[in-house]
Write a protein that holds these residues in place. Structure first.
Motif, PDB file in Angstrom:
ATOM      1  N   SER A 124       0.853  -1.186   0.000  1.00  0.00           N
ATOM      2  CA  SER A 124       0.000   0.000   0.000  1.00  0.00           C
ATOM      3  C   SER A 124       0.888   1.235   0.000  1.00  0.00           C
ATOM      4  O   SER A 124       1.459   1.596   1.036  1.00  0.00           O
ATOM      5  CB  SER A 124      -0.918   0.016   1.230  1.00  0.00           C
ATOM      6  OG  SER A 124      -1.566   1.274   1.336  1.00  0.00           O
ATOM      7  N   LYS A 127      -0.155   4.019   2.393  1.00  0.00           N
ATOM      8  CA  LYS A 127       0.335   3.971   3.773  1.00  0.00           C
ATOM      9  C   LYS A 127       1.584   4.837   3.942  1.00  0.00           C
ATOM     10  O   LYS A 127       1.775   5.466   4.994  1.00  0.00           O
ATOM     11  CB  LYS A 127       0.645   2.524   4.163  1.00  0.00           C
ATOM     12  CG  LYS A 127       1.239   2.357   5.541  1.00  0.00           C
ATOM     13  CD  LYS A 127       1.579   0.896   5.822  1.00  0.00           C
ATOM     14  CE  LYS A 127       2.230   0.740   7.187  1.00  0.00           C
ATOM     15  NZ  LYS A 127       2.599  -0.671   7.462  1.00  0.00           N
ATOM     16  N   GLU A 131       0.382   7.300   6.831  1.00  0.00           N
ATOM     17  CA  GLU A 131       0.458   6.463   8.033  1.00  0.00           C
ATOM     18  C   GLU A 131       0.411   7.273   9.321  1.00  0.00           C
ATOM     19  O   GLU A 131      -0.216   6.868  10.300  1.00  0.00           O
ATOM     20  CB  GLU A 131       1.722   5.605   8.003  1.00  0.00           C
ATOM     21  CG  GLU A 131       1.786   4.579   9.130  1.00  0.00           C
ATOM     22  CD  GLU A 131       2.948   3.631   8.972  1.00  0.00           C
ATOM     23  OE1 GLU A 131       2.901   2.534   9.570  1.00  0.00           O
ATOM     24  OE2 GLU A 131       3.911   3.969   8.263  1.00  0.00           O
ATOM     25  N   TRP A 141      -5.131  -0.884   5.390  1.00  0.00           N
ATOM     26  CA  TRP A 141      -4.461  -0.097   4.356  1.00  0.00           C
ATOM     27  C   TRP A 141      -4.723  -0.676   2.974  1.00  0.00           C
ATOM     28  O   TRP A 141      -4.935   0.078   2.018  1.00  0.00           O
ATOM     29  CB  TRP A 141      -2.953  -0.044   4.613  1.00  0.00           C
ATOM     30  CG  TRP A 141      -2.559   0.973   5.631  1.00  0.00           C
ATOM     31  CD1 TRP A 141      -1.950   0.767   6.822  1.00  0.00           C
ATOM     32  CD2 TRP A 141      -2.774   2.388   5.535  1.00  0.00           C
ATOM     33  NE1 TRP A 141      -1.766   1.952   7.487  1.00  0.00           N
ATOM     34  CE2 TRP A 141      -2.260   2.964   6.729  1.00  0.00           C
ATOM     35  CE3 TRP A 141      -3.354   3.220   4.577  1.00  0.00           C
ATOM     36  CZ2 TRP A 141      -2.308   4.332   6.963  1.00  0.00           C
ATOM     37  CZ3 TRP A 141      -3.405   4.585   4.809  1.00  0.00           C
ATOM     38  CH2 TRP A 141      -2.884   5.131   5.989  1.00  0.00           C
TER      39      TRP A 141
END
Length: 208
Positions: A124, A127, A131, A141
């Motif tokens: 991902s 992310k 994040e 994610w």
């Protein structure tokens, strides 16, 4: 003692104002100049082309301010800046509205393709950029990334349909309000995923 660098924290409202400010100013200015023609340095420019030139300058200015305040720019911000300069510049240079109207299409296609490449690799990429703001478990994610990828491709198609089949006025309204509202509503609609896969602050094991 090794020196460390940290990203400066920016007030969310300041960040939002810098990101949305150029779009709002473009919309407001276009309302006043859309039916006018301006003679500049021996060349006639429509109100739309004039506001496109101003929009490019505003994006450059606000991006520079963001970089100055935070010391960094995301890949998304850099990509947006490049596309605005290139497509907006072509519109002004050639006096052709189509280039700046295609900018959202190219931007959302680029985002969709980049996220798709990550998904094909089992990763991902979303992310990597979100994040800190949205701590999620890996499954969350991947779900969010698949949905956002499809959403970006949908926005690219929607922009093509609007600018190719509707008036410039309609496209400006769509660009200013439609795309912004669509992104906002998308993340609101993902509240179930965000809550189901959220990592709680105390979820990390204690070191004893």
């Amino acid at each position: 003692m090794a020196a460390t660098t940290t990203k400066a924290k920016l007030n969310p409202m300041v960040k939002l104002s810098l990101e949305l400010g150029p779009i709002i100013l473009f919309f407001a200015g276009f309302r006043f100049v859309k039916d006018k023609t301006y003679h500049i340095f021996g060349t006639d420019y429509s109100g739309f082309i004039l506001m496109t030139a101003i929009f490019v300058l505003l994006i450059i200015a606000t991006t520079a301010i963001l970089w100055k305040l935070t010391g960094t720019l995301s890949k998304m911000q850099v990509m947006t800046l490049i596309l605005v300069i290139v497509m907006g510049g072509l519109s002004v240079w050639l006096k052709d509205e189509r280039f700046i109207k295609m900018k959202p299409t190219l931007l959302y296609l680029a985002f969709g393709i980049i996220l798709s490449i990550g998904l094909l690799r089992g990763q991902s990429y979303l992310k990597l950029v979100m994040e800190e703001a949205l701590p999620l478990h890996p499954e969350g994610w991947m779900i969010l990334t698949r949905r956002l990828t499809a959403f970006f491709f949908g926005l690219a198609i929607a922009n093509e349909v609007v600018w190719r089949t509707m008036s410039t006025d309609a496209w400006v309204n769509f660009k200013t309000f439609g795309l912004t509202a669509a992104l906002f509503l998308f993340f609101i609609s993902q509240s179930g995923v965000l809550s189901r896969y959220a990592i709680e602050p105390d979820a990390t094991p204690d070191n004893k």
